[in-house]
Scaffold this motif. Structure first.
Motif, PDB file in Angstrom:
ATOM      1  N   GLU A 171       0.838  -1.203   0.000  1.00  0.00           N
ATOM      2  CA  GLU A 171       0.000   0.000   0.000  1.00  0.00           C
ATOM      3  C   GLU A 171       0.874   1.256   0.000  1.00  0.00           C
ATOM      4  OE1 GLU A 171      -2.844  -0.232   3.119  1.00  0.00           O
ATOM      5  OE2 GLU A 171      -3.866  -1.984   2.281  1.00  0.00           O
ATOM      6  N   VAL A 172       1.524   1.471  -1.130  1.00  0.00           N
ATOM      7  CA  VAL A 172       2.345   2.663  -1.331  1.00  0.00           C
ATOM      8  C   VAL A 172       1.615   3.561  -2.323  1.00  0.00           C
ATOM      9  CG1 VAL A 172       4.540   3.571  -2.199  1.00  0.00           C
ATOM     10  CG2 VAL A 172       4.496   1.430  -0.881  1.00  0.00           C
ATOM     11  N   PRO A 173       1.263   4.789  -1.938  1.00  0.00           N
ATOM     12  CA  PRO A 173       0.527   5.671  -2.850  1.00  0.00           C
ATOM     13  C   PRO A 173       1.231   5.823  -4.201  1.00  0.00           C
ATOM     14  CG  PRO A 173       0.571   6.613  -0.645  1.00  0.00           C
ATOM     15  CD  PRO A 173       1.480   5.418  -0.612  1.00  0.00           C
ATOM     16  N   VAL A 220      18.752  -0.550  -6.545  1.00  0.00           N
ATOM     17  CA  VAL A 220      18.619  -0.099  -5.160  1.00  0.00           C
ATOM     18  C   VAL A 220      17.580  -0.963  -4.474  1.00  0.00           C
ATOM     19  CG1 VAL A 220      17.943   1.782  -3.632  1.00  0.00           C
ATOM     20  CG2 VAL A 220      19.270   2.269  -5.691  1.00  0.00           C
ATOM     21  N   TYR A 221      17.893  -1.426  -3.272  1.00  0.00           N
ATOM     22  CA  TYR A 221      17.004  -2.285  -2.495  1.00  0.00           C
ATOM     23  C   TYR A 221      16.409  -1.473  -1.350  1.00  0.00           C
ATOM     24  CZ  TYR A 221      15.490  -6.587  -0.082  1.00  0.00           C
ATOM     25  OH  TYR A 221      14.766  -7.589   0.509  1.00  0.00           O
ATOM     26  N   PHE A 222      15.084  -1.303  -1.384  1.00  0.00           N
ATOM     27  CA  PHE A 222      14.363  -0.596  -0.326  1.00  0.00           C
ATOM     28  C   PHE A 222      13.832  -1.648   0.645  1.00  0.00           C
ATOM     29  CE2 PHE A 222      14.241   1.994  -4.109  1.00  0.00           C
ATOM     30  CZ  PHE A 222      14.496   3.283  -3.647  1.00  0.00           C
ATOM     31  N   THR A 223      14.357  -1.659   1.867  1.00  0.00           N
ATOM     32  CA  THR A 223      14.025  -2.746   2.798  1.00  0.00           C
ATOM     33  C   THR A 223      12.562  -2.708   3.243  1.00  0.00           C
ATOM     34  OG1 THR A 223      14.747  -1.427   4.698  1.00  0.00           O
ATOM     35  CG2 THR A 223      16.382  -2.881   3.663  1.00  0.00           C
ATOM     36  N   SER A 224      11.942  -1.543   3.295  1.00  0.00           N
ATOM     37  CA  SER A 224      10.507  -1.408   3.602  1.00  0.00           C
ATOM     38  C   SER A 224      10.097  -2.168   4.857  1.00  0.00           C
ATOM     39  CB  SER A 224       9.659  -1.893   2.422  1.00  0.00           C
ATOM     40  OG  SER A 224       9.979  -1.191   1.251  1.00  0.00           O
ATOM     41  N   GLY A 225      10.915  -2.090   5.877  1.00  0.00           N
ATOM     42  CA  GLY A 225      10.584  -2.731   7.144  1.00  0.00           C
ATOM     43  C   GLY A 225      11.063  -4.156   7.278  1.00  0.00           C
ATOM     44  N   THR A 259      15.320   3.555   5.027  1.00  0.00           N
ATOM     45  CA  THR A 259      14.275   4.527   5.343  1.00  0.00           C
ATOM     46  C   THR A 259      12.983   4.131   4.648  1.00  0.00           C
ATOM     47  OG1 THR A 259      15.974   6.245   5.452  1.00  0.00           O
ATOM     48  CG2 THR A 259      13.669   6.978   5.327  1.00  0.00           C
ATOM     49  N   GLU A 260      11.870   4.277   5.348  1.00  0.00           N
ATOM     50  CA  GLU A 260      10.581   3.863   4.787  1.00  0.00           C
ATOM     51  C   GLU A 260      10.212   4.687   3.547  1.00  0.00           C
ATOM     52  OE1 GLU A 260       8.385   1.543   5.387  1.00  0.00           O
ATOM     53  OE2 GLU A 260       9.284   0.622   7.159  1.00  0.00           O
ATOM     54  N   VAL A 261       9.550   4.014   2.623  1.00  0.00           N
ATOM     55  CA  VAL A 261       9.066   4.673   1.410  1.00  0.00           C
ATOM     56  C   VAL A 261       7.729   5.354   1.706  1.00  0.00           C
ATOM     57  CG1 VAL A 261       8.215   4.293  -0.935  1.00  0.00           C
ATOM     58  CG2 VAL A 261      10.240   3.060  -0.122  1.00  0.00           C
ATOM     59  N   GLN A 262       7.586   6.589   1.248  1.00  0.00           N
ATOM     60  CA  GLN A 262       6.344   7.339   1.468  1.00  0.00           C
ATOM     61  C   GLN A 262       5.403   7.248   0.275  1.00  0.00           C
ATOM     62  OE1 GLN A 262       6.419  11.327   3.367  1.00  0.00           O
ATOM     63  NE2 GLN A 262       5.450  12.067   1.468  1.00  0.00           N
ATOM     64  N   ARG A 310       9.754   8.687  -3.102  1.00  0.00           N
ATOM     65  CA  ARG A 310      10.038   9.652  -2.051  1.00  0.00           C
ATOM     66  C   ARG A 310       9.981   8.927  -0.718  1.00  0.00           C
ATOM     67  NH1 ARG A 310      10.165  14.592  -2.933  1.00  0.00           N
ATOM     68  NH2 ARG A 310       8.505  14.594  -4.531  1.00  0.00           N
ATOM     69  N   LEU A 311      10.989   9.151   0.112  1.00  0.00           N
ATOM     70  CA  LEU A 311      11.069   8.515   1.416  1.00  0.00           C
ATOM     71  C   LEU A 311      10.390   9.376   2.473  1.00  0.00           C
ATOM     72  CD1 LEU A 311      14.801   7.344   1.236  1.00  0.00           C
ATOM     73  CD2 LEU A 311      12.747   6.224   0.315  1.00  0.00           C
ATOM     74  N   VAL A 312      10.153   8.809   3.641  1.00  0.00           N
ATOM     75  CA  VAL A 312       9.438   9.546   4.689  1.00  0.00           C
ATOM     76  C   VAL A 312      10.243  10.729   5.222  1.00  0.00           C
ATOM     77  CG1 VAL A 312       8.013   7.586   5.393  1.00  0.00           C
ATOM     78  CG2 VAL A 312      10.268   7.923   6.443  1.00  0.00           C
ATOM     79  N   ASP A 313      11.553  10.728   5.007  1.00  0.00           N
ATOM     80  CA  ASP A 313      12.364  11.867   5.442  1.00  0.00           C
ATOM     81  C   ASP A 313      12.466  12.946   4.371  1.00  0.00           C
ATOM     82  OD1 ASP A 313      14.079  10.798   3.556  1.00  0.00           O
ATOM     83  OD2 ASP A 313      15.691  10.308   4.966  1.00  0.00           O
ATOM     84  N   GLY A 314      11.711  12.767   3.268  1.00  0.00           N
ATOM     85  CA  GLY A 314      11.698  13.752   2.189  1.00  0.00           C
ATOM     86  C   GLY A 314      12.677  13.490   1.073  1.00  0.00           C
ATOM     87  N   THR A 315      13.581  12.553   1.252  1.00  0.00           N
ATOM     88  CA  THR A 315      14.568  12.243   0.221  1.00  0.00           C
ATOM     89  C   THR A 315      13.886  11.653  -1.018  1.00  0.00           C
ATOM     90  OG1 THR A 315      16.215  11.758   1.924  1.00  0.00           O
ATOM     91  CG2 THR A 315      16.659  10.931  -0.302  1.00  0.00           C
TER      92      THR A 315
END
Length: 337
Positions: free
Chosen positions: A136-138, A188-193, A214-217, A231-236
């Motif tokens: 559930e990633v927008p 790039v590997y996004f661990t997503s928790g 960092t979590e994906v937003q 975009r990550l939750v820290d704005g990156t």
């Protein structure tokens, strides 16, 4: 049964019981129906018109048909089933249940469509396929089947050399990353928790796979609406043109509860399937299952092959049942008064 095309080209269900009803009209269902129809079995395919690969521009990894648009494959498949006397009926299955056996003990099943139409059949082939459940990633779902992909064999060549991101969903994503690393140097590997242990980190480092914990937003699009990155939750913002995700795969079960088919979960919460054995046989007498409904990782070619195998097995057992019934009738006719 005469292979008459005209009889089977409408949505009118036959009043008499047919040999086999196939629930699902994609690769497994159509190939199973083709095998049965060519054996002069009366067969009806119930197709809800929502194949798993509908979002894809082309099907890949199946010799001769590689690169063919999915709608074209379905069109040809339906035509071929019909030319041997099979019927394609478009509709949603609301219920499928065992019915009372015939006087000679043969099995019967009743299929009810959402519009109230009913069909009786001696045997059932379930080829409903599966549903891919995305994280559930927008913004992710709108690119599904194009810039958001799941299978390196189905889509890999088309996304080669692009900046690819792996959106982890389970431990299976670790191997997913290695498969997509074969296709690009920019991964790039996004661990997503999910958790990366030291062995996984070392293996990724050896293959120059970058980790982001960092979590994906959300998914970000460019001005033309194409996928631009995450975009990550820290704005990156991390530029990526393709996102690969190992979906959770759920066999489609709508309208099948009455059969009480056994199901089983795959490890690591990666999916749920109908349990089956050789040639798609199940624990429910008279019911077979083929394709993605039972083999969640099967591509089009493997699903089609499974449908053909199930169809031939159904025909073989029907031939035995027909012979048993004929023998019993002959013995009854010749029995002393």
């Amino acid at each position: 049964m005469s292979a008459q095309t005209s009889r089977y080209e409408s949505d009118t269900l036959p009043a008499e019981s047919v040999d086999v009803v196939v629930i699902g009209g994609s690769a497994a269902g159509l190939n199973g129906a083709l095998t049965l129809a060519r054996s002069r079995r009366s067969v009806v395919v119930i197709d809800n018109g929502t194949p798993r690969n509908a979002p894809a521009a082309a099907m890949h990894g199946f010799i001769v048909l590689d690169g063919t648009p999915p709608p074209e494959i379905l069109k040809r498949g339906r035509q071929q089933v019909r030319q041997y006397g099979g019927q394609i009926v478009f509709g949603e299955v609301a219920a499928t249940e065992p019915a009372a056996p015939t006087a000679d003990g043969d099995l019967r099943f009743t299929v009810t469509l959402a519009d109230g139409r009913t069909l009786s059949a001696r045997r059932v082939l379930v080829a409903t396929g599966l549903r891919d459940v995305l994280p559930e990633v927008p913004g992710l779902a709108e690119h599904w089947g194009r810039s958001v992909v799941h299978c390196p064999y189905c889509h890999g060549w088309e996304v080669r050399d692009k900046p690819i991101g792996i959106l982890a969903t389970s431990p299976a994503s670790l191997h997913h990353a290695l498969l997509f690393r074969q296709l690009t140097d920019d991964l790039v590997y996004f661990t997503s928790g999910t958790v990366l242990d030291e062995d996984a980190r070392a293996r990724f480092a050896a293959r120059n796979i970058r980790n982001i914990e960092t979590e994906v937003q959300e998914v970000v699009n460019d001005e033309g609406g194409a996928l631009a990155g995450l975009r990550l939750v820290d704005g990156t913002f991390v530029e990526r043109r393709v996102i690969a995700v190992a979906t959770q795969m759920q066999a489609r079960t709508e309208g099948l509860d009455g059969l009480k088919l056994p199901m089983e979960d795959l490890p690591d919460n990666t999916g749920r399937r109908f349990a089956s054995a050789m040639a798609g046989t199940t624990d429910v007498p008279g019911v077979w299952v083929a394709g993605n409904a039972t083999d969640l990782t099967a591509q089009v070619g493997a699903s089609a092959a499974a449908g053909a195998l199930a169809g031939s097995h159904i025909n073989a057992l029907l031939a035995t049942a027909d012979t048993d019934a004929a023998l019993a009738a002959a013995q009854a006719e010749n029995a002393p008064a």
